[in-house]
Design a protein around this motif. Structure first.
Motif, mmCIF file in Angstrom:
data_model
loop_
_atom_site.group_PDB
_atom_site.id
_atom_site.type_symbol
_atom_site.label_atom_id
_atom_site.label_comp_id
_atom_site.label_asym_id
_atom_site.label_seq_id
_atom_site.Cartn_x
_atom_site.Cartn_y
_atom_site.Cartn_z
ATOM 1 N N PHE A 45 -31.225 -4.852 31.899
ATOM 2 C CA PHE A 45 -31.861 -6.098 31.598
ATOM 3 C C PHE A 45 -31.678 -7.252 30.164
ATOM 4 O O PHE A 45 -31.836 -8.621 30.213
ATOM 5 N N GLY A 46 -30.775 -6.852 29.522
ATOM 6 C CA GLY A 46 -30.021 -8.347 28.733
ATOM 7 C C GLY A 46 -31.775 -7.772 27.486
ATOM 8 O O GLY A 46 -31.457 -8.950 26.584
ATOM 9 N N TYR A 47 -32.018 -6.519 27.189
ATOM 10 C CA TYR A 47 -33.198 -6.545 26.564
ATOM 11 C C TYR A 47 -32.531 -6.543 24.927
ATOM 12 O O TYR A 47 -31.903 -6.240 24.753
ATOM 13 N N ALA A 48 -32.830 -6.413 24.099
ATOM 14 C CA ALA A 48 -32.196 -6.307 22.526
ATOM 15 C C ALA A 48 -31.855 -4.664 22.528
ATOM 16 O O ALA A 48 -32.468 -4.067 23.092
ATOM 17 N N LEU A 49 -30.976 -5.041 22.166
ATOM 18 C CA LEU A 49 -30.118 -3.977 21.715
ATOM 19 C C LEU A 49 -30.355 -3.274 20.361
ATOM 20 O O LEU A 49 -30.813 -3.548 19.469
ATOM 21 N N PRO A 50 -30.698 -1.950 20.100
ATOM 22 C CA PRO A 50 -31.299 -1.101 19.664
ATOM 23 C C PRO A 50 -29.780 -1.078 17.962
ATOM 24 O O PRO A 50 -28.998 -1.073 18.382
ATOM 25 N N SER A 51 -30.974 -0.742 16.894
ATOM 26 C CA SER A 51 -29.687 -0.753 15.833
ATOM 27 C C SER A 51 -27.812 -1.507 16.251
ATOM 28 O O SER A 51 -26.901 -0.609 16.001
#
Length: 352
Positions: A318-324
């Motif tokens: 979905f293109g959501y924020a990448l973790p760390s």
């Protein structure tokens, strides 16, 4: 549901405990390949995964989109770079690399290739870490003036693992191991410090890598944050001690996901799976609006490492924020490098 194919670069403790169980239970991932140099232990639980005997062979031949670099830290740079050059997204275990220069090169390469690079900072999903964040966000203790974060163990005997115990190997020892967690947590809570002073050495003796550190972080708003770890701590301390101008919060380190996973627990997808706590694990003491003291025993909510891979999946699909993301965790490496330099030179190191 879109299926994302994953390759594990190793099947030691990290692969068996922190990665494979979650990837198997998450319906959006498929473990397509596993590297085992001389054994085939993964066959029993992951029979559908193809076993390769080298990272090079897996990256060349396996049908994967994401490579999990869960090998010793001294190999993170080599294998992460190899995976990026092969066109694979990368999840790399903490600590990110052995120093800042390696981290910066990997982040630059990932950006050039249009690939993601995420560092597995799983302790962001510990119940105790999340509880402290909740208290800080609630602001009942006011503006934070002093904090101490600890990660102690009682492991007085050497592990026998050269990549962790050999003082001649860059990246060995507690500063890179447990320090990678504490530094990350401090930066998540309070941001990047202005300067630091550190004491790093081996309590077991100079023939072993560092097993003790104390890092004092100085912030521009006069906040002081102390990070500390020892392997000679038989009696547990509060892992988080936060003092503000309206009160204090003390939190035990109670997340037990690692121990439960080692004992064979199966992590569930989409729900809590850890054993619930029976007793409170924190103390919140503060002045309320009427300036009356309130003292509350708090109980943290369950953490879940599955949420890391859920965020990875949502980033891919979905293109959501990448973790760390690696670009963010470079900041942690700057602090670790500076802490080592401070201890060696016996002086405060400026960071900003």
């Amino acid at each position: 549901m879109q299926l994302v194919k994953i390759g594990l670069c190793a099947f030691g403790m990290s692969g068996k405990v922190f990665h494979a169980p979650f990837l198997k239970e998450h319906p959006g991932f498929f473990i397509s390949a596993i590297v085992e140099r001389s054994k085939e232990e993964s066959k029993e639980k992951y029979p559908d995964a193809t076993i390769y005997h080298s990272v090079e062979d897996m990256l060349k031949n396996a049908d994967i989109e994401v490579a999990v670099v869960n090998t010793p830290v001294q190999t993170h740079f080599e294998y992460a770079k190899m995976a990026l050059e092969a066109g694979k997204h990368v999840v790399v275990e903490k600590p990110f690399t052995v120093d800042v220069s390696e981290a910066e090169e990997l982040v630059k390469l990932a950006e050039e290739k249009g690939l993601f690079l995420s560092v597995y900072q799983n302790r962001r999903f510990d119940r105790d870490f999340l509880q402290v964040q909740k208290v800080l966000d609630d602001k009942k203790i006011g503006d934070v003036k002093e904090a101490e974060l600890r990660f102690d163990r009682f492991r007085t005997e050497p592990s026998g693992k050269q990549h962790k115990e050999n003082p001649q190997q860059t990246g060995s020892g507690s500063l890179h191991d447990l320090g990678a967690h504490l530094v990350d947590q401090a930066v998540q809570y309070f941001g990047f410090p202005e300067k630091l002073f550190a004491d790093v050495f081996s309590m077991k003796g100079s023939e072993f890598a560092n097993d003790y550190f104390e890092i004092l972080l100085f912030y521009k708003n006069d906040l002081r944050v102390r990070l500390k770890s020892s392997v000679f701590s038989k009696e547990a301390h509060y892992a988080y001690i936060i003092h503000g101008d309206r009160g204090s919060f003390l939190q035990e380190r109670t997340d037990n996901q690692e121990n439960e996973l080692v004992s064979g627990a199966i992590p569930a997808y989409g729900k809590d799976w850890t054993i619930p706590l029976k007793d409170p694990d924190g103390i919140l003491n503060f002045l309320n609006d009427n300036k009356e003291t309130e003292r509350i025993l708090t109980l943290s909510e369950p953490g879940n490492y599955m949420n890391y891979y859920q965020e990875i999946y949502e980033h891919i699909v979905f293109g959501y924020a990448l973790p760390s993301p690696g670009k963010e965790v470079i900041q942690n490496m700057k602090i670790i490098d500076a802490a080592w330099k401070s201890s060696q030179e016996g002086k405060i190191i400026m960071l900003s």
